[in-house]
Design a protein around this motif. Structure first.
Motif, short mmCIF file in Angstrom:
data_model
loop_
_atom_site.label_atom_id
_atom_site.label_comp_id
_atom_site.label_asym_id
_atom_site.label_seq_id
_atom_site.Cartn_x
_atom_site.Cartn_y
_atom_site.Cartn_z
N TRP A 13 14.34 111.16 49.52
CA TRP A 13 15.02 110.19 50.40
C TRP A 13 14.85 110.59 51.87
CZ3 TRP A 13 15.90 105.48 49.34
CH2 TRP A 13 16.29 105.09 48.07
N ALA A 14 14.95 111.88 52.16
CA ALA A 14 14.76 112.34 53.54
C ALA A 14 13.33 112.05 54.00
CB ALA A 14 15.06 113.84 53.64
N ALA A 15 12.36 112.29 53.12
CA ALA A 15 10.96 112.02 53.46
C ALA A 15 10.74 110.53 53.70
CB ALA A 15 10.03 112.53 52.35
N ILE A 16 11.32 109.69 52.86
CA ILE A 16 11.19 108.24 53.05
C ILE A 16 11.77 107.83 54.40
CG2 ILE A 16 12.03 105.99 52.23
CD1 ILE A 16 11.80 107.19 49.35
N THR A 17 12.93 108.37 54.73
CA THR A 17 13.58 108.05 56.01
C THR A 17 12.69 108.45 57.18
OG1 THR A 17 15.76 108.32 55.00
CG2 THR A 17 15.64 108.43 57.40
N LEU A 18 12.15 109.67 57.12
CA LEU A 18 11.28 110.13 58.21
C LEU A 18 10.01 109.30 58.33
CD1 LEU A 18 11.68 113.98 57.82
CD2 LEU A 18 12.27 112.63 59.84
N LEU A 57 4.73 115.90 57.88
CA LEU A 57 4.98 116.62 56.63
C LEU A 57 5.60 115.71 55.59
CD1 LEU A 57 6.27 120.06 57.98
CD2 LEU A 57 4.06 119.56 56.90
N ALA A 58 6.49 114.82 56.02
CA ALA A 58 7.12 113.88 55.10
C ALA A 58 6.07 112.94 54.50
CB ALA A 58 8.21 113.07 55.81
N GLY A 59 5.12 112.51 55.32
CA GLY A 59 4.05 111.66 54.82
C GLY A 59 3.20 112.37 53.79
N LEU A 60 2.87 113.63 54.05
CA LEU A 60 2.09 114.42 53.09
C LEU A 60 2.88 114.65 51.79
CD1 LEU A 60 0.46 117.07 55.44
CD2 LEU A 60 -0.64 115.12 54.31
#
Length: 79
Positions: A13-18, A57-60
């Motif tokens: 969820w944090a990665a999606i938000t970023l 990093l979130a995209g990766l």
């Protein structure tokens, strides 16, 4: 709502938000030549650079997670 996010971790969820924040920022850059992150934190300040790195990093991470999800989906559909 509980059942929808039961299988998604807090990290995801944090990665999606970023990634959404990054996408909105790139949209603003492309449409209006306005960098929201730089406007909030300063052009290439330490915090801005941290935000950019976290978005990357979130995209990766989401790329990795989507590959893993695809593998799980293929395994679960096999007879």
């Amino acid at each position: 709502m509980e059942q929808v996010n039961r299988g998604i971790s807090g990290l995801t969820w944090a990665a999606i938000t970023l990634v959404v924040i990054g996408a909105v920022n790139w949209g603003l850059v492309g449409l209006f030549e306005f960098d929201l992150v730089a406007a909030i934190f300063g052009r290439l300040s330490a915090i801005s650079r941290i935000v950019y790195v976290l978005v990357g990093l979130a995209g990766l991470y989401l790329l990795y997670a989507s590959v893993q999800l695809g593998k799980r989906a293929r395994v679960s559909t096999m007879p």
